[in-house]
Design an enzyme around this catalytic site. Structure first.
Site, PDB file in Angstrom:
ATOM      1  CB  CYS A   4       7.118  12.970  31.118  1.00 51.83           C
ATOM      2  SG  CYS A   4       7.129  14.750  31.290  1.00 51.83           S
TER       3      CYS A   4
ATOM      4  CB  CYS B 134       6.526  14.742  34.423  1.00 57.05           C
ATOM      5  SG  CYS B 134       6.020  14.998  32.752  1.00 57.05           S
ATOM      6  CG  ASP B 135       7.588  11.334  36.214  1.00 61.13           C
ATOM      7  OD1 ASP B 135       6.813  12.042  36.864  1.00 61.13           O
ATOM      8  OD2 ASP B 135       7.213  10.529  35.342  1.00 61.13           O
TER       9      ASP B 135
END
Ligand code: NDP
Length: 350
Positions: free
Chosen positions: A170, A173-174
């Site tokens: 992701c 997300c990261d």
């Protein structure tokens, strides 16, 4: 049988909450299983609130243009839940905020929530029987399955070893983590997701390699052009990961690639490896009782309806979608599933 539900909704992403809102407003008093926060669910990527809760800025969900949303969130959300959200200094609503607003909206109309997973269903006869992760049993006249899908990871020991320490599925997300800043990053896959992830990661990394196992992208032309036109993105054709390199202190430091067209192995210095090799729908708990497509998604048996092959069981969101996979389409099919369930209940003597 303690109590007979009209409709049980399984899943807490946009499809589940949207089904909850519509079923509540239809006076069906739905019971929604949002899942449990457990280490197993964290490892499997099946925590409550779905994939949307792992995205940062929501730019394309209609109704939420760029702007300051702080005041709205303050007034709309239960403060005990709001404090669990990260402070938002961006210009858009975040994924966790959007899905939290959906949850609140479902509660406002009367959706009953249980924070457990459904681990078993018996769909052989109606009313259907369901068992949750606390061992409690429930009976329902209809069911809406909205359990979503989970990102796939390559099954290599080193991939599992460095997960969350440089290996991710992701980018949104990261990607902004310090470990990836101004360093080379690899993305695995050749579909639209791989391009989207690479394009996003190019904002942070010094260079992004797309590693694809063939010599042609699966991605659409418009997305492929995005990769071809980005100076920071390089596509390495006919390659697959052989081993992720790294150490305990730094996490991922490199990636060994083998050739799929007879080329020598190649080692890249990268600080991260992002998987974009598709998703697996979360259907295991159904234990083969609902018909699936060849790709393992729940099969809808009537075009433009959410009916499955089991009468009274409906499917919404990514668990039944191998094509659109958007929050808005998931929410749309959640609404459809609630309307389908309502009409089924009105027409059927369970
Ligand atoms: P896809 O199934 O389209 O692509 C998966 C990619 O991963 C393929 O290129 C596949 O290779 C590769 N792959 C699969 N397994 C392996 C493996 N074991 N080793 C190496 N490579 C592997 O999934 P996506 O998530 O990219 O897209 C899913 C759907 O969502 C699509 O319909 C897509 O259009 C849509 N989508 C649209 C976006 C947009 O338009 N903005 C953004 C993201 C997704 P191969 O090609 O050889 O099969």
């Amino acid at each position: 049988m303690d109590h007979l539900e009209n409709v049980v909704i399984i899943g807490s992403g946009p499809a589940g909450w949207s089904a909850g809102i519509y079923a509540s407003r239809a006076q069906l008093s739905p019971l929604l299983f949002e899942g449990a926060i457990t280490a197993e669910n964290q490892a499997a990527g099946t925590l409550p609130m779905g994939q949307l809760s792992t995205t940062t800025e929501i730019e394309n969900y209609p109704g939420f243009p760029r702007g300051q949303v702080g005041g709205y969130l303050d007034s709309a959300l239960d403060q005990t839940r709001k404090i669990m959200l990260l402070p938002n200094e961006g210009e858009y609503l975040s994924g966790p905020e959007l899905v939290e607003l959906m949850r609140q909206q479902a509660i406002n109309f009367g959706t009953n929530i249980i924070s457990a997973d459904i681990i078993e269903v018996d769909l052989k006869e109606r009313p259907f029987k369901l068992t949750d992760s606390n061992g409690k049993q429930y009976w329902s006249k209809s069911i809406i399955i909205a359990t979503g899908a989970t990102a796939n990871y390559l099954d290599l020991v080193s991939v599992h070893h460095f997960r969350n320490r440089g290996v991710s599925a992701c980018a949104v997300c990261d990607g902004a983590l310090p470990r990836f800043r101004n360093k080379p990053i690899a993305v695995i896959g050749g579909g639209d997701s791989a391009i989207e992830e690479a394009d996003y990661l190019a904002k942070f990394g010094s260079k992004v390699y797309i590693i694809h196992r063939r010599d042609q992208l699966r991605a659409s032309k418009v997305m492929a052009d995005r990769a071809f036109n980005n100076d920071k993105i390089e596509i390495l054709w006919n390659r697959v990961p052989e081993e992720v390199l790294g150490n305990e202190e730094s996490g991922v430091t490199g990636l060994i690639l083998k050739g799929t067209a007879g080329q020598e192995s190649l080692t890249l210095d990268v600080s991260g490896v992002f998987m974009a090799i598709g998703h697996t729908p979360n259907t295991k708990f159904l234990n083969g009782q609902v018909e699936l497509t060849e790709k393992g998604f729940i099969k809808r048996i009537i075009p433009f309806r959410t009916n499955t092959n089991v009468e009274g069981v409906f499917a919404a969101g990514d668990v039944a979608d191998d094509y659109y996979k958007q929050a808005i389409t998931a929410a749309g099919t959640g609404c459809m599933a609630a309307l389908d369930a309502e009409r089924f209940l009105a027409a059927t003597d369970v």
